[in-house]
Design an enzyme around this catalytic site. Structure first.
Site, PDB file in Angstrom:
ATOM      1  N   HIS A  48      -5.717   6.247   8.046  1.00 43.20           N
ATOM      2  CA  HIS A  48      -4.395   6.580   8.549  1.00 43.20           C
ATOM      3  C   HIS A  48      -3.777   7.613   7.617  1.00 43.20           C
ATOM      4  CE1 HIS A  48      -4.031   3.082   5.831  1.00 43.20           C
ATOM      5  NE2 HIS A  48      -2.899   3.618   5.439  1.00 43.20           N
TER       6      HIS A  48
ATOM      7  N   CYS B 236       0.864  -1.173   0.000  1.00 41.87           N
ATOM      8  CA  CYS B 236       0.000   0.000   0.000  1.00 41.87           C
ATOM      9  C   CYS B 236       0.903   1.225   0.000  1.00 41.87           C
ATOM     10  CB  CYS B 236      -0.960   0.009   1.184  1.00 41.87           C
ATOM     11  SG  CYS B 236      -0.166   0.193   2.794  1.00 41.87           S
TER      12      CYS B 236
END
Length: 677
Positions: A595, A423
């Site tokens: 996040h 990611c």
């Protein structure tokens, strides 16, 4: 699979138009059932009047038609628009304000008609769909801002009094603004739009609208045109003497897309050809037009096919003077037939058949010309699906199914030993995805494959297989050009995982466990687990809310909890927003894990998690979310518990227990049990 992603720039014109169109669609689509009901009543009244002579029932029923289209439908739109901005409080104020616009328009038209010379045709009423789409959200937004001015400043016991009177006063003021200010502008605007459409019809130029509408559909820019212009004008035309409108068919005709999919079914290659028949059924019968967009994006010259098909359909409907009574939503052949006016079935059916035939013929020529070069292979089709998903800006189960069909090759000539789940930051989603996949490998008896999570920027170039979110696959491919790339959307229960398991097994994976990266390997997986630091998740960092929240409210709360825990600075909230602007952190299983971006490391002071359950749900970029777990991580401290939370959320039984928990302590106990492994 290798997939490319079209990175969305938040400030771009395309994204702005897309968001505007999506907002308009969000106001109109929930009201479509009321439009259908109005259309049914109108059709019944017209048919009764045709086959009866002054029947009292028809006369009585006809009294519903006018008030529904003139008052009920605009007010419903205003209510929905206001609710989208500021829940029920915004809905009420928006509805009151919209009544001002309706009354103001009626007053102006009555004055104009009173001054007309005798015998001259009077102006018809203007149905304030556009006025509602403006005034509903605007009044709600002003109400939200006004409440913010005195929030926390009202003495105890006076809150209800202030809330009631402030909303009533603002509703009154906005009704006056609508009456005297907005109504004249909307009347003028509708007159201009009506004149423009009349010019196109009178000069036989309406088919040229396909040059705009068909490409706009493929890039999800059609909502602004359809709901902002065509629907209001179509409703006005349908409510008049015509009793129908061709404008409802400009965008809803399933023929152009059906022709392209039929051409791929016969002349396509690889995954595109294999998936085309199913997509054709979903598109033509289900009315989900977006399933044909990847096929067009795979070969942009196919825009010629859908434009030609669309123009053919419009021309046919013009020649037969055919139209629909109300908007066909979704654009299914079934919905189109139900909405067709009583005198228009022949024209509408021919328009669908001919548009399909023309689109098929043009697409067939293009595909046959390129087939020799194998255009339309699996990689290209997968890339087109990813581009379509990026253009839409939110997840779609139909696009996910197309991606899954071409996501994983059936076999690999090389043995797969190194798998990276990547990611952008390598902090949250990749760790959870890697945990789920690792568990599947263990269940399948695969022991000599390393599954680790990485940031895309940290991919070392030695991968055999890389798994990423759809919008990130293109970047991962640059870092790992020799690897097999698989794109997923639902990290918890992605159907591609099972295909990956089979691919790895078929590659000959067996034997002793390979060393795994300690960053992502949980205890017992064959790697070295990092010890979990106490205090990463405490009772104070868990909350339960009975109501719903917006995505931004959920982000704000997650950031506030992390900041209160001393884990992040106030800058972290913007970093979380920046992450969502590029890639959604929705994981599947009703879970989102927001996040910060990789550039936000300076805003993180310590590792911590926040857990919030919203029983009313959160619309997370189009996905229903119940649990929002905020992440801040220094080094690897948070990844162990996050890995085990992923394992928990992959189990539907455990998710049900978390949803049934009545206190924050129960949730902590359930999560702690996972943490203790």
């Amino acid at each position: 699979m290798t997939a490319s992603a079209e990175k969305t720039q938040p400030g771009s014109v395309r994204v702005a138009v897309q968001k505007f169109g999506s907002f308009l669609s969000g106001m109109i689509m929930p009201v479509i059932p009321a439009l259908i009901a109005w259309g049914i009543i109108t059709a019944i009244v017209v048919n009764i009047e045709q086959f009866s002579d002054g029947w009292a029932v028809a006369d009585a029923l006809s009294t519903i038609v006018g008030p529904m289209i003139h008052y009920l439908l605009p007010v419903l739109i205003a209510v929905q628009g206001g609710k989208m901005i500021y829940e029920m409080r915004g809905a009420v104020v928006g509805a009151v304000a919209t009544f001002g616009v309706i009354a103001g328009s009626d007053f102006l038209i009555a004055e104009f008609n009173a001054a007309l010379p005798e015998g001259q045709d009077p102006l018809a009423e203007v149905h304030m769909f556009i006025g509602a789409m403006i005034m509903g959200p605007l009044a709600a937004w002003l109400m939200k801002k006004a409440d913010g001015l005195w929030e926390g400043k009202i003495k105890a016991g006076f809150e209800m009094l202030v809330n009631m009177f402030s909303a009533g006063i603002l509703g009154f003021l906005m009704a006056v603004v609508g009456f005297f200010g907005l109504a004249p502008v909307i009347n003028w605007f509708m007159d201009v739009l009506g004149s423009a459409v009349s010019f196109l019809v009178e000069n036989q130029l309406l088919p040229l609208t396909s040059l705009i509408i068909e490409p706009a559909k493929v890039f999800f820019l059609n909502n602004a045109i359809n709901h902002g212009v065509l629907t209001p004008l179509g409703v006005t035309e349908s409510a008049g003497e015509a009793g129908k409108s061709i404008l409802f068919l400009l965008e809803a005709n399933p023929g152009p897309g059906a022709g392209v999919l039929l051409a791929f079914t016969i002349f396509g290659v690889g995954a595109a050809r294999a998936t085309a028949p199913g997509a054709l059924l979903i598109h033509f019968v289900g009315g989900i037009h977006e399933v044909y967009f990847p096929y067009v994006l795979m070969k942009p010259t196919l825009l010629l096919a859908v434009v030609a098909g669309g123009a053919t359909g419009v021309t046919t409907n013009m020649l037969f003077d055919s139209g629909l009574v109300y908007p066909a939503a979704p654009g299914s052949i079934i919905a189109v037939m139900f909405a067709t006016a009583a005198d228009s079935y022949l024209g509408v059916i021919l328009s669908v058949i001919l548009s399909t035939a023309v689109s098929f013929a043009v697409a067939a020529v293009i595909l046959l010309a390129d087939r020799r070069r194998n255009v339309g292979g699996d990689d290209e089709f997968s890339s087109a699906v990813a581009k379509t998903a990026a253009a839409k800006g939110k997840s779609s189960s139909h696009l996910d199914n197309l991606a899954g069909a071409a996501a994983v090759p059936a076999s690999s000539t090389e043995q797969i030993r190194t798998v990276y789940f990547a990611c952008d930051a390598g902090m949250g989603s990749s760790a959870m995805g890697a945990s789920v996949l690792r568990k599947k490998f263990q269940g399948a008896g695969i022991e000599n494959v390393s599954v680790t999570n990485k940031a895309i920027a940290g991919l070392p170039g030695d991968a055999d297989l890389v798994i990423t979110q759809q919008n990130l696959t293109d970047r991962a491919r640059v870092k790992e050009p020799n690897a097999i790339h698989v794109s997923v959307d639902n990290f918890m229960n992605a159907p591609e995982y099972d295909d990956v398991v089979e691919l790895v097994k078929n590659s000959g994976a067996s034997g002793e466990t390979a060393a795994a990266d300690p960053i992502s390997a949980p205890a017992g997986s064959g790697g070295t687990a990092t010890a979990v630091k106490s205090g990463i998740l405490t009772l104070e960092q868990i909350r339960i809310h009975s109501g719903a929240a917006t995505q931004d409210q959920a982000l704000q709360e997650a950031a506030d909890i992390l900041e209160s825990a001393g884990a992040v600075t106030s800058d972290y909230l913007q970093a979380m927003r920046d992450r969502e602007a590029t890639v959604s952190t929705f994981m599947g299983s009703e879970l989102a894990i927001p996040h910060g971006t990789n550039a936000a490391k300076a805003a993180i002071k310590a590792s911590a998690l926040s857990v919030v359950r919203y029983d009313g749900g959160v619309d997370w970029s189009g996905d229903h979310t119940t649990f929002v777990i905020g992440i801040a991580g220094v080094g690897d401290e948070h990844l162990e518990i996050l890995s085990r939370i992923a394992t928990l959320f992959a189990d539907e039984t455990e998710v049900a227990k978390l949803k049934a928990a009545s206190t924050e302590q129960e949730i902590l106990d359930l999560l702690s049990a996972v943490n203790e492994g």
